[in-house]
Design a protein around this motif. Structure first.
Motif, short mmCIF file in Angstrom:
data_model
loop_
_atom_site.label_atom_id
_atom_site.label_comp_id
_atom_site.label_asym_id
_atom_site.label_seq_id
_atom_site.Cartn_x
_atom_site.Cartn_y
_atom_site.Cartn_z
N LEU A 227 -11.68 -2.50 13.52
CA LEU A 227 -12.55 -1.73 12.84
C LEU A 227 -13.88 -1.29 13.31
O LEU A 227 -13.97 -0.14 12.85
N ARG B 109 -19.73 -5.11 6.24
CA ARG B 109 -19.86 -6.19 7.50
C ARG B 109 -21.32 -6.41 7.48
O ARG B 109 -21.45 -7.50 7.69
N ARG C 59 -17.87 -0.82 7.36
CA ARG C 59 -18.84 -1.06 8.31
C ARG C 59 -20.20 -1.65 7.53
O ARG C 59 -20.90 -2.54 7.82
N VAL D 195 -3.67 -4.56 13.20
CA VAL D 195 -4.45 -4.53 11.94
C VAL D 195 -3.44 -3.43 10.97
O VAL D 195 -3.32 -4.04 9.70
N ALA D 196 -2.89 -2.42 11.51
CA ALA D 196 -2.25 -1.69 10.69
C ALA D 196 -1.00 -2.22 10.30
O ALA D 196 -0.83 -2.14 9.10
N GLY E 255 -1.57 -4.66 7.29
CA GLY E 255 -1.96 -4.00 6.11
C GLY E 255 -0.70 -3.45 5.38
O GLY E 255 -0.25 -3.24 4.27
N VAL F 57 -4.27 8.53 14.74
CA VAL F 57 -4.49 9.26 13.49
C VAL F 57 -4.53 8.41 12.07
O VAL F 57 -4.27 8.69 11.18
N ASP G 10 -13.40 -13.24 7.54
CA ASP G 10 -12.35 -12.04 7.52
C ASP G 10 -11.03 -12.81 7.89
O ASP G 10 -9.92 -12.30 7.37
N LEU H 132 -7.43 -12.51 5.87
CA LEU H 132 -6.32 -12.13 6.31
C LEU H 132 -5.11 -13.27 6.22
O LEU H 132 -3.85 -12.99 5.71
N PHE I 17 0.95 -1.20 0.03
CA PHE I 17 -0.01 -0.02 0.16
C PHE I 17 0.74 1.16 -0.02
O PHE I 17 0.65 2.31 -0.87
N ASN I 18 1.91 1.28 0.79
CA ASN I 18 2.65 2.29 0.90
C ASN I 18 3.40 2.92 -0.32
O ASN I 18 3.47 4.15 -0.65
N TRP J 278 -8.02 -2.50 5.29
CA TRP J 278 -8.47 -2.66 6.41
C TRP J 278 -7.33 -1.82 7.27
O TRP J 278 -7.79 -1.22 8.30
N GLY J 279 -6.21 -2.06 7.01
CA GLY J 279 -5.06 -1.44 7.76
C GLY J 279 -5.25 0.20 7.43
O GLY J 279 -4.49 0.96 8.51
N GLN J 280 -5.69 0.71 6.54
CA GLN J 280 -5.82 2.13 6.38
C GLN J 280 -7.01 2.62 6.86
O GLN J 280 -7.18 4.11 7.00
N ALA J 281 -8.25 1.86 7.28
CA ALA J 281 -9.41 2.26 7.47
C ALA J 281 -9.28 3.27 8.85
O ALA J 281 -10.15 4.43 8.99
N HIS J 282 -8.47 2.84 9.84
CA HIS J 282 -8.35 3.81 11.17
C HIS J 282 -7.94 5.04 10.83
O HIS J 282 -7.14 5.47 9.98
N GLY J 283 -9.02 6.10 11.07
CA GLY J 283 -8.74 7.45 10.72
C GLY J 283 -9.25 7.90 9.63
O GLY J 283 -9.14 9.13 9.28
N ASP J 284 -9.73 6.99 8.66
CA ASP J 284 -10.27 7.42 7.53
C ASP J 284 -11.72 7.25 7.49
O ASP J 284 -12.21 5.91 7.36
N VAL K 148 -7.01 -6.62 2.59
CA VAL K 148 -6.32 -6.39 4.15
C VAL K 148 -5.47 -4.91 4.10
O VAL K 148 -5.51 -4.41 5.14
N ALA K 149 -5.05 -4.64 2.96
CA ALA K 149 -4.39 -3.06 2.80
C ALA K 149 -5.26 -2.14 3.41
O ALA K 149 -5.33 -1.24 4.13
N ARG L 78 -0.72 8.75 8.62
CA ARG L 78 -0.57 9.93 9.25
C ARG L 78 0.64 9.76 10.29
O ARG L 78 0.71 10.94 10.89
#
Lengths: 208, 208, 208, 208
Positions: free
Chosen positions: D168, C128, C125, D108-109, D112, D25, C160, C164, C27-28, C111-117, C108-109, D29
């Motif tokens: 999530l 699911r 959500r 999870v991060a 990802g 964040v 899920d 993973l 992803f990065n 999922w890892g980005q979902a936090h904060g976005d 999976v990528a 970020r």
DNA sequence: TATGAATGAGGATTCATTCAT
DNA sequence: AATGAATGAATCCTCATTCAT
């Protein structure tokens, strides 16, 4: 302001700006942003055209070498005798274009960086070899093989010394004309004390 | 573990480490921490003894210059004739101690940094002037004033060129002995083609 | 070379390239230029079609979700009994199209980005919830309300986990078929230990 | 404010700040400066202790894994029967310390990011293998080899799924207690439908 | 005198985004 | 509709310098 066909223009701008920056503020204070600003260009473009800073520096040195090569090629094309060839080599090395204060500064700066940088080291080696060859070839028409090699080496060493002196002292201490004259003097004095050799294709002409 | 009388020892350690670092990894990668580690000393001590990095570098160059001066003074003290004096100058410049690969590398690195650094520039100028004087003085006993100046300038230029070549090419390309011989050759060829002058205090001796 | 009607084609190209890029380099390191190059398209077009990078990523995830929805809809249309419906949901989630290595990597990528976005979080959500509903509905024909909810939740969690595992381990560790079988096993074991309920409209059929 | 013996303290501070930053964040970020500021530390120290950003992230993940290992070791030391061992493994994985919202977010991060990062991938693989072993060992005292392997795999997959869901959905959707209960339910249901095996060293005890 | 942890400004580099063509 | 050159903010990292011990 994106345009097409800008690549060679941008590259030239950045390379010239690099030489100017080195001359103006020294190698260490020559940052990518410095160069870009001086070229009136965004710093991001440096990466676009030269990948990174070492890439820019290598390209700059390559540019200087290429300039020298052009100057030499042009003059050699017009040279007919060994003496004219030798004069052409010196003229090229001390030409207005190749021996400008900024460019001589850049050369010396690169010399100082070459240690530990394989790429720069290789380029220096190639350049030095080329100069020596360009001198040795016409010399072999005048003196023995061993003497030709010796004089070519000595003269290229002397030319490097003159560049260095010119860069460190500023124009005041050793201008382009004087440097040129000293190199010529070196060559003349060496030839004057080296036995001439009659080469076959020359004898033919002379006995004709 | 503080000790008294460590100052000269520490300074010498750091200066030698600086020369070694420049030779080993190049000027740009020579950081204060590098040097301190190489000297087996804490980086904080650098500030204590040399104030800052420029201070360390200036001291290093001063040290190299002083070494050269010592080598020369010792040899000049034993020299009696102009010829011996000239030989002494060359011997000093190409001595084992002054012309070691690491030190020559350091010289060239400093040349590359001199532009834009007033302190380094000044030191270079002084050194160059000193070398020229040391050459010109004995030469004036042999040739005319103008010729002495010219030969002294040319020879010091040639010596710089030899250092540069030696540093860039590595020992393989131009070792100390060969460099010394080339410098001698330069001097000999110049003297051979320059008219000798009879000086008063010499005539006396010769006519006696 | 502007053409009409290119929009859906371009969008699809870019979305597929995004999935491939995430799978190939992570992803990065998935940059807009990367994706555009992979799609054989100018990076400028990304902005044209998706406004910005988050827009492209959201569209990509929406595309994956839509694909899953299509697979499911097609299978559900042919399902007649609750058991067939459950099988349809699993078949859709582990279909060749939805469970390819690249797509699982992308999930999976994300999922890892979902936090904060917030946008990604919301989409997760919804997805699911949809999966749970699709499972709970046919389950309610077989077991009690509470049990249906519980099994639906558990199975979606398990799915899920399988995604993973499949993404992290590579195909070698857990292929699509095995994952499908494990999910089925989970469902079977749960149903086997949950009391069946006779529902009215089913009793009618069964007693008939 | 330099002090001695700060290394473990600083490292812990930075690692905790990393986990918090990811949770607060999101991974993208989470910059080095972010983390340093959050830890009340200069960004330069990150390089000092972890070399670079990947180093910090790897250390953070290693820390999480180590924490989990400690929790598990402590509980396993007190476990006597296979059933107690299984409970210990679940207790450790869902302990207050290991299953906090921030840490689950971090897990999870990292999942990802694992794609394309060999170091992270390797660590994931090792962790997964360890969990499976810790489950399979006590299971082999209860069921056949093949069944033990199958249940261990399934349970570890399920645990991963629960972590993901927990991260999530936020605590609201699936709290620690419920997750623990679901994992237990999974295990119980699997065991209930798997034939028990009498193992020699157990028969001895029981028949004594 | 000596340490080395800590700082933080500065520089190289990346990359999403814009825009003239 | 499409390009890709150009931008410049943001990030990682380096390193000279400081300072509590």
């Amino acid at each position: 302001m994106p345009k097409v066909g800008m690549e060679p223009i941008r590259k030239r701008q950045l390379i010239l700006a690099t030489v100017e920056a080195i001359h103006a503020v020294g190698f260490n204070r020559t940052t990518v942003n410095q160069v870009a600003r001086r070229a009136g260009i965004s710093p991001g473009l440096v990466a676009h055209y030269f990948r990174d800073k070492p890439g820019l520096l290598a390209a700059t040195m390559r540019h200087l070498a290429e300039e020298l090569r052009e100057e030499l090629a042009r003059r050699l094309a017009a040279a007919r005798t060994p003496e004219e060839r030798l004069r052409a080599v010196l003229d090229a090395n001390f030409s207005d274009r190749s021996f400008s204060p900024a460019k001589v500064s850049a050369w010396v700066a690169f010399w100082g960086q070459a240690h530990g940088d394989p790429q720069l080291t290789r380029m220096q080696r190639v350049l030095r070899q080329r100069l020596k060859s360009n001198l040795a070839y016409p010399l072999r028409a005048l003196v023995g093989h061993e003497d030709a090699r010796r004089i070519a080496t000595g003269l290229s060493v002397f030319i490097d010394g003159l560049s260095l002196r010119s860069a460190l002292g500023g124009e005041a201490e050793l201008d382009r004309q004087s440097a040129r004259a000293m190199a010529q003097d070196y060559l003349d004095k060496q030839l004057a004390q080296t036995p001439r050799v009659q080469r076959e294709h020359h004898s033919d002409v002379e006995t004709a």
